[in-house]
Design a protein around this motif. Structure first.
Motif, mmCIF file in Angstrom:
data_model
loop_
_atom_site.group_PDB
_atom_site.id
_atom_site.type_symbol
_atom_site.label_atom_id
_atom_site.label_comp_id
_atom_site.label_asym_id
_atom_site.label_seq_id
_atom_site.Cartn_x
_atom_site.Cartn_y
_atom_site.Cartn_z
ATOM 1 N N ASP A 90 -5.657 -10.999 -10.143
ATOM 2 C CA ASP A 90 -6.818 -11.000 -9.251
ATOM 3 C C ASP A 90 -6.991 -9.700 -8.477
ATOM 4 O OD1 ASP A 90 -5.952 -14.403 -8.475
ATOM 5 O OD2 ASP A 90 -7.348 -13.658 -10.011
ATOM 6 N N PHE A 91 -6.695 -8.586 -9.120
ATOM 7 C CA PHE A 91 -6.829 -7.284 -8.453
ATOM 8 C C PHE A 91 -8.221 -7.113 -7.876
ATOM 9 C CE2 PHE A 91 -6.060 -2.944 -7.510
ATOM 10 C CZ PHE A 91 -7.181 -2.222 -7.911
ATOM 11 N N GLY A 92 -9.213 -7.571 -8.589
ATOM 12 C CA GLY A 92 -10.601 -7.387 -8.168
ATOM 13 C C GLY A 92 -10.951 -8.073 -6.860
ATOM 14 N N TYR A 93 -10.132 -8.996 -6.405
ATOM 15 C CA TYR A 93 -10.399 -9.687 -5.146
ATOM 16 C C TYR A 93 -9.811 -8.969 -3.933
ATOM 17 C CZ TYR A 93 -11.865 -13.706 -7.931
ATOM 18 O OH TYR A 93 -12.510 -14.544 -8.805
ATOM 19 N N TYR A 94 -9.080 -7.907 -4.179
ATOM 20 C CA TYR A 94 -8.393 -7.201 -3.095
ATOM 21 C C TYR A 94 -9.173 -5.976 -2.641
ATOM 22 C CZ TYR A 94 -4.144 -9.924 -3.910
ATOM 23 O OH TYR A 94 -3.231 -10.944 -4.026
ATOM 24 N N SER A 95 -9.181 -5.787 -1.350
ATOM 25 C CA SER A 95 -9.587 -4.504 -0.795
ATOM 26 C C SER A 95 -8.337 -3.641 -0.686
ATOM 27 C CB SER A 95 -10.235 -4.690 0.584
ATOM 28 O OG SER A 95 -11.456 -5.389 0.458
ATOM 29 N N ILE A 96 -8.488 -2.375 -1.038
ATOM 30 C CA ILE A 96 -7.334 -1.465 -1.136
ATOM 31 C C ILE A 96 -7.544 -0.274 -0.210
ATOM 32 C CG2 ILE A 96 -5.893 -0.109 -2.676
ATOM 33 C CD1 ILE A 96 -5.962 -3.016 -3.512
ATOM 34 N N GLY A 97 -6.501 0.077 0.503
ATOM 35 C CA GLY A 97 -6.601 1.207 1.419
ATOM 36 C C GLY A 97 -5.492 2.221 1.221
ATOM 37 N N TRP A 98 -5.689 3.367 1.807
ATOM 38 C CA TRP A 98 -4.663 4.412 1.867
ATOM 39 C C TRP A 98 -4.354 4.684 3.330
ATOM 40 C CZ3 TRP A 98 -2.039 6.358 -2.234
ATOM 41 C CH2 TRP A 98 -2.582 6.138 -3.506
ATOM 42 N N VAL A 99 -3.074 4.693 3.622
ATOM 43 C CA VAL A 99 -2.576 4.922 4.975
ATOM 44 C C VAL A 99 -1.537 6.027 4.890
ATOM 45 C CG1 VAL A 99 -1.403 3.881 6.954
ATOM 46 C CG2 VAL A 99 -2.960 2.492 5.555
ATOM 47 N N ARG A 100 -1.559 6.939 5.833
ATOM 48 C CA ARG A 100 -0.576 8.025 5.796
ATOM 49 C C ARG A 100 0.220 8.056 7.084
ATOM 50 N NH1 ARG A 100 -4.484 13.428 6.132
ATOM 51 N NH2 ARG A 100 -5.136 13.170 8.320
ATOM 52 N N GLN A 101 1.406 8.615 6.979
ATOM 53 C CA GLN A 101 2.256 8.789 8.149
ATOM 54 C C GLN A 101 2.977 10.115 8.062
ATOM 55 O OE1 GLN A 101 5.054 5.604 9.026
ATOM 56 N NE2 GLN A 101 4.978 6.146 11.193
ATOM 57 N N ALA A 102 2.739 10.946 9.037
ATOM 58 C CA ALA A 102 3.415 12.228 9.146
ATOM 59 C C ALA A 102 4.630 12.073 10.058
ATOM 60 C CB ALA A 102 2.458 13.276 9.703
ATOM 61 N N PRO A 103 5.617 12.937 9.902
ATOM 62 C CA PRO A 103 6.813 12.845 10.753
ATOM 63 C C PRO A 103 6.461 12.880 12.236
ATOM 64 C CG PRO A 103 7.173 14.370 8.956
ATOM 65 C CD PRO A 103 5.715 14.008 8.917
ATOM 66 N N GLY A 104 6.985 11.908 12.965
ATOM 67 C CA GLY A 104 6.764 11.870 14.396
ATOM 68 C C GLY A 104 5.405 11.383 14.826
ATOM 69 N N LYS A 105 4.586 10.942 13.875
ATOM 70 C CA LYS A 105 3.234 10.487 14.206
ATOM 71 C C LYS A 105 3.037 9.039 13.780
ATOM 72 C CE LYS A 105 0.937 14.975 14.014
ATOM 73 N NZ LYS A 105 -0.223 15.739 13.470
ATOM 74 N N GLU A 106 2.037 8.403 14.349
ATOM 75 C CA GLU A 106 1.720 7.030 13.989
ATOM 76 C C GLU A 106 1.008 6.992 12.638
ATOM 77 O OE1 GLU A 106 1.156 5.168 18.490
ATOM 78 O OE2 GLU A 106 -0.504 5.189 17.076
ATOM 79 N N ARG A 107 1.036 5.827 12.040
ATOM 80 C CA ARG A 107 0.313 5.645 10.790
ATOM 81 C C ARG A 107 -1.179 5.792 11.023
ATOM 82 N NH1 ARG A 107 3.033 0.645 7.348
ATOM 83 N NH2 ARG A 107 4.851 1.820 6.609
ATOM 84 N N GLU A 108 -1.851 6.375 10.045
ATOM 85 C CA GLU A 108 -3.291 6.603 10.144
ATOM 86 C C GLU A 108 -3.952 6.119 8.849
ATOM 87 O OE1 GLU A 108 -6.420 10.293 10.912
ATOM 88 O OE2 GLU A 108 -4.533 10.683 9.867
#
Length: 121
Positions: free
Chosen positions: A28-46
């Motif tokens: 059921d891949f088609g039912y999912y919303s997919i995102g990209w999140v990044r995290q740099a050293p010492g920083k919060e996830r964005e």
């Protein structure tokens, strides 16, 4: 249940481009919303991008607007993050994440292991 595997990261010079891929296994891949999140050293996830199950993309943060685009190929169970005009501040571990939702609400249930992107001369 969904398993996510990122690929395409690495070292790139400022101004260069990369394409990250997120390959999903499971049903059921088609039912999912997919995102990209990044995290740099010492920083919060964005969160940098998200594409809904219907193919619409969420508003991107100013930090990547006009440079990053997201797309999906449901036939291949894959989501792509196209990154152009990369800057040193884009250096981070990039995670692919999924939520069982028609729209992007950024409440991800599944995460990939992450992949390093380094922008440096």
């Amino acid at each position: 249940q969904l398993q996510l595997v990122e690929s395409g990261g690495g070292l790139v010079q400022p101004g260069g481009s990369l394409r990250l891929s997120c390959a999903a296994s499971g049903s059921d891949f088609g039912y999912y919303s997919i995102g990209w999140v990044r995290q740099a050293p010492g920083k919060e996830r964005e969160g940098v991008s998200c594409i809904s199950s219907g193919g619409g993309s969420a508003k991107e943060p100013d930090s990547v607007k006009g440079r990053f685009t997201i797309s999906r190929d449901n036939a291949k169970n894959t989501v792509y993050l196209h990154m152009n005009n990369l800057r040193p501040e884009d250096t981070a571990v990039y995670y692919c994440a999924a939520e069982l939702s028609l729209l992007c609400s950024f409440e991800y249930q599944y995460w990939g292991q992450g992949i390093q992107v380094t922008v440096s001369s």
